[in-house]
Write a protein that holds these residues in place. Structure first.
Motif, mmCIF file in Angstrom:
data_model
loop_
_atom_site.group_PDB
_atom_site.id
_atom_site.type_symbol
_atom_site.label_atom_id
_atom_site.label_comp_id
_atom_site.label_asym_id
_atom_site.label_seq_id
_atom_site.Cartn_x
_atom_site.Cartn_y
_atom_site.Cartn_z
ATOM 1 N N VAL A 168 -16.622 -41.984 17.784
ATOM 2 C CA VAL A 168 -17.458 -42.139 16.598
ATOM 3 C C VAL A 168 -18.218 -40.852 16.316
ATOM 4 C CG1 VAL A 168 -19.384 -43.425 15.605
ATOM 5 C CG2 VAL A 168 -17.631 -44.627 16.903
ATOM 6 N N GLN A 169 -18.748 -40.240 17.386
ATOM 7 C CA GLN A 169 -19.447 -38.969 17.193
ATOM 8 C C GLN A 169 -18.527 -37.928 16.561
ATOM 9 O OE1 GLN A 169 -22.492 -38.131 17.534
ATOM 10 N NE2 GLN A 169 -23.528 -39.448 19.022
ATOM 11 N N ALA A 170 -17.276 -37.885 17.047
ATOM 12 C CA ALA A 170 -16.332 -36.887 16.551
ATOM 13 C C ALA A 170 -16.008 -37.097 15.077
ATOM 14 C CB ALA A 170 -15.053 -36.919 17.386
ATOM 15 N N LEU A 171 -16.000 -38.368 14.640
ATOM 16 C CA LEU A 171 -15.630 -38.677 13.259
ATOM 17 C C LEU A 171 -16.809 -38.615 12.300
ATOM 18 C CD1 LEU A 171 -13.254 -41.722 13.852
ATOM 19 C CD2 LEU A 171 -12.603 -39.383 13.300
ATOM 20 N N SER A 172 -18.026 -38.519 12.827
ATOM 21 C CA SER A 172 -19.196 -38.610 11.959
ATOM 22 C C SER A 172 -19.328 -37.420 11.010
ATOM 23 C CB SER A 172 -20.468 -38.750 12.798
ATOM 24 O OG SER A 172 -20.683 -37.604 13.606
ATOM 25 N N ARG A 173 -19.072 -36.217 11.505
ATOM 26 C CA ARG A 173 -19.209 -35.049 10.634
ATOM 27 C C ARG A 173 -18.165 -35.033 9.517
ATOM 28 N NH1 ARG A 173 -19.972 -28.661 12.319
ATOM 29 N NH2 ARG A 173 -19.965 -27.865 10.174
ATOM 30 N N PRO A 174 -16.864 -35.309 9.820
ATOM 31 C CA PRO A 174 -15.901 -35.378 8.708
ATOM 32 C C PRO A 174 -16.269 -36.433 7.675
ATOM 33 C CG PRO A 174 -14.749 -35.232 10.799
ATOM 34 C CD PRO A 174 -16.184 -35.416 11.125
ATOM 35 N N PHE A 175 -16.839 -37.550 8.118
ATOM 36 C CA PHE A 175 -17.243 -38.588 7.172
ATOM 37 C C PHE A 175 -18.389 -38.095 6.294
ATOM 38 C CE2 PHE A 175 -19.875 -42.330 6.098
ATOM 39 C CZ PHE A 175 -18.960 -43.001 5.315
ATOM 40 N N ARG A 176 -19.375 -37.446 6.897
ATOM 41 C CA ARG A 176 -20.491 -36.895 6.130
ATOM 42 C C ARG A 176 -19.991 -35.873 5.107
ATOM 43 N NH1 ARG A 176 -24.025 -32.601 9.136
ATOM 44 N NH2 ARG A 176 -22.098 -31.490 8.616
ATOM 45 N N ASP A 177 -19.078 -34.987 5.542
ATOM 46 C CA ASP A 177 -18.551 -33.962 4.641
ATOM 47 C C ASP A 177 -17.746 -34.584 3.500
ATOM 48 O OD1 ASP A 177 -19.707 -32.158 6.333
ATOM 49 O OD2 ASP A 177 -17.847 -31.547 7.315
ATOM 50 N N LEU A 178 -16.996 -35.652 3.815
ATOM 51 C CA LEU A 178 -16.228 -36.332 2.774
ATOM 52 C C LEU A 178 -17.159 -36.939 1.732
ATOM 53 C CD1 LEU A 178 -13.396 -37.461 1.834
ATOM 54 C CD2 LEU A 178 -14.003 -39.524 3.098
ATOM 55 N N MET A 179 -18.227 -37.602 2.184
ATOM 56 C CA MET A 179 -19.187 -38.203 1.261
ATOM 57 C C MET A 179 -19.784 -37.140 0.336
ATOM 58 S SD MET A 179 -19.745 -41.594 1.795
ATOM 59 C CE MET A 179 -21.445 -41.913 1.410
ATOM 60 N N HIS A 180 -20.142 -36.005 0.913
ATOM 61 C CA HIS A 180 -20.748 -34.944 0.109
ATOM 62 C C HIS A 180 -19.742 -34.370 -0.887
ATOM 63 C CE1 HIS A 180 -23.121 -31.531 -1.091
ATOM 64 N NE2 HIS A 180 -22.232 -30.678 -0.598
ATOM 65 N N ARG A 181 -18.531 -34.120 -0.421
ATOM 66 C CA ARG A 181 -17.511 -33.514 -1.274
ATOM 67 C C ARG A 181 -17.123 -34.433 -2.429
ATOM 68 N NH1 ARG A 181 -14.775 -31.729 2.628
ATOM 69 N NH2 ARG A 181 -13.571 -33.620 2.963
ATOM 70 N N GLN A 182 -17.039 -35.732 -2.149
ATOM 71 C CA GLN A 182 -16.557 -36.668 -3.151
ATOM 72 C C GLN A 182 -17.643 -37.170 -4.103
ATOM 73 O OE1 GLN A 182 -13.159 -35.894 -2.656
ATOM 74 N NE2 GLN A 182 -13.068 -37.915 -3.616
ATOM 75 N N SER A 183 -18.902 -37.134 -3.661
ATOM 76 C CA SER A 183 -19.957 -37.726 -4.494
ATOM 77 C C SER A 183 -21.148 -36.820 -4.740
ATOM 78 C CB SER A 183 -20.459 -39.016 -3.829
ATOM 79 O OG SER A 183 -21.134 -38.718 -2.622
ATOM 80 N N GLY A 184 -21.274 -35.747 -3.949
ATOM 81 C CA GLY A 184 -22.445 -34.890 -4.073
ATOM 82 C C GLY A 184 -23.645 -35.385 -3.291
ATOM 83 N N VAL A 185 -23.539 -36.547 -2.645
ATOM 84 C CA VAL A 185 -24.641 -37.100 -1.858
ATOM 85 C C VAL A 185 -24.646 -36.452 -0.481
ATOM 86 C CG1 VAL A 185 -25.561 -39.187 -0.774
ATOM 87 C CG2 VAL A 185 -24.629 -39.292 -3.083
ATOM 88 N N THR A 186 -25.785 -35.929 -0.077
ATOM 89 C CA THR A 186 -25.902 -35.264 1.217
ATOM 90 C C THR A 186 -26.739 -36.116 2.168
ATOM 91 O OG1 THR A 186 -27.872 -34.051 0.514
ATOM 92 C CG2 THR A 186 -25.745 -32.985 0.179
ATOM 93 N N GLY A 187 -26.606 -35.854 3.471
ATOM 94 C CA GLY A 187 -27.385 -36.596 4.448
ATOM 95 C C GLY A 187 -26.899 -36.316 5.851
ATOM 96 N N GLU A 188 -27.462 -37.029 6.804
ATOM 97 C CA GLU A 188 -27.075 -36.916 8.195
ATOM 98 C C GLU A 188 -26.547 -38.260 8.692
ATOM 99 O OE1 GLU A 188 -26.886 -34.157 9.904
ATOM 100 O OE2 GLU A 188 -27.637 -33.040 8.163
ATOM 101 N N ILE A 189 -25.701 -38.210 9.708
ATOM 102 C CA ILE A 189 -25.123 -39.421 10.292
ATOM 103 C C ILE A 189 -25.949 -39.841 11.502
ATOM 104 C CG2 ILE A 189 -23.114 -40.415 11.425
ATOM 105 C CD1 ILE A 189 -22.559 -39.883 8.533
ATOM 106 N N ALA A 190 -26.321 -41.109 11.560
ATOM 107 C CA ALA A 190 -27.010 -41.675 12.720
ATOM 108 C C ALA A 190 -26.169 -42.821 13.260
ATOM 109 C CB ALA A 190 -28.397 -42.180 12.331
ATOM 110 N N ILE A 191 -26.009 -42.897 14.575
ATOM 111 C CA ILE A 191 -25.236 -43.954 15.209
ATOM 112 C C ILE A 191 -26.204 -44.954 15.831
ATOM 113 C CG2 ILE A 191 -23.540 -44.492 17.008
ATOM 114 C CD1 ILE A 191 -22.373 -41.687 16.501
ATOM 115 N N THR A 192 -26.077 -46.221 15.463
ATOM 116 C CA THR A 192 -26.992 -47.257 15.935
ATOM 117 C C THR A 192 -26.330 -48.098 17.025
ATOM 118 O OG1 THR A 192 -26.255 -48.785 14.207
ATOM 119 C CG2 THR A 192 -28.138 -47.378 13.695
ATOM 120 N N PRO A 193 -27.123 -48.801 17.834
ATOM 121 C CA PRO A 193 -26.551 -49.589 18.933
ATOM 122 C C PRO A 193 -25.682 -50.748 18.478
ATOM 123 C CG PRO A 193 -28.907 -49.218 19.274
ATOM 124 C CD PRO A 193 -28.591 -48.789 17.888
ATOM 125 N N ASP A 194 -26.010 -51.364 17.342
ATOM 126 C CA ASP A 194 -25.258 -52.532 16.885
ATOM 127 C C ASP A 194 -25.531 -52.761 15.405
ATOM 128 O OD1 ASP A 194 -27.663 -54.341 16.627
ATOM 129 O OD2 ASP A 194 -27.748 -53.983 18.782
#
Length: 251
Positions: A1-27
């Motif tokens: 999940v950690q490895a996939l979080s940055r590509p997901f964040r970059d995809l969101m930004h590229r496709q929508s212009g929305v920026t942010g950081e990824i946080a992983i929660t326990p459940d």
């Protein structure tokens, strides 16, 4: 999940212009609480966990659902074709192999049918070094009695190894689960931003940068939730209610 979080964040930004950081929660319920408190704006949930999250935070709304290969989200316990029996009880105590990367709905289904088995339930033998394909091959060769996989994996094995797959059969299978979802709270974004997020994600599998990410995530792409998605959530939550360990100590 950690490895996939940055590509997901970059995809969101590229496709929508929305920026942010990824946080992983326990459940899932912790994520629902954080979204309710305004600490997270967008959440990614398995479909059955989203049903739990909506009970906790009713104003959560789906932006898009994730579409896996074959579209159906189901779990299957697979055995050799010539093995007798029609339920887990017929495994006579032999374990069910849980391969590396087993899907959440597969684990939820195996937990439920093991709990419902009359008499001694077969153990769930977690094998992190065994891929789903290797687990199916081990059943085929008699090295293992059974394994649990999701429908996409099983159908992919049928396609790649049609001859070998004829020697396998599904001992039991789950009901169909709602597809995974990317969601936000109602009113978090203005209508224009919401539409940009949704449209950008739906179009991602058609872009040069998005196509390899879909392969990496083993997805066909994203699409709008079906009209009966809420009904699917209600139905699955009755069969798979939130575990007590999540609800008892939650906010």
């Amino acid at each position: 999940v950690q490895a996939l979080s940055r590509p997901f964040r970059d995809l969101m930004h590229r496709q929508s212009g929305v920026t942010g950081e990824i946080a992983i929660t326990p459940d899932a319920l912790t994520l629902a609480d954080r979204m309710k408190a305004g600490q997270c704006q967008i959440g990614v949930f398995h479909g059955f966990e989203f049903a739990w999250a909506k009970d906790r935070c009713p104003d959560l709304v789906p932006l898009v659902i994730a579409v896996p290969p074959g579209r159906k989200v189901k779990a299957m316990v697979v055995v050799a074709k010539d093995r007798p029996g029609a339920s887990l009880a017929d495994l006579k105590g032999e374990p069910v192999v849980v391969p590396r990367g087993a899907k959440a709905h597969s684990l939820a289904y195996l937990d439920r049918v093991r709990a419902a088995t009359s008499g001694p339930a077969p153990a769930a033998k977690v094998s992190p070094s065994v891929s789903p394909e290797d687990a199916l091959t081990a059943v085929l060769t008699g090295e293992s009695a059974a394994c649990v996989v999701d429908a996409a994996t099983y159908n992919g094995y049928l396609y790649v190894y049609p001859g070998a797959a004829k020697q396998l059969r599904v001992l039991c299978e789950s009901e169909e689960f709602p597809q995974s979802v990317i969601a936000c709270r109602k009113g978090t974004f203005d209508p224009a931003t919401t539409a940009r997020l949704r449209d950008g994600l739906i179009a991602a599998n058609k872009t040069a940068a998005g196509k390899p990410l879909m392969l990496l995530w083993n997805l066909k792409g994203f699409e709008e939730p079906p009209a009966d998605y809420d009904a699917q959530l209600t139905a699955i939550s009755k069969v798979y209610p939130a575990p007590a360990r999540l609800t008892s100590g939650g906010k």
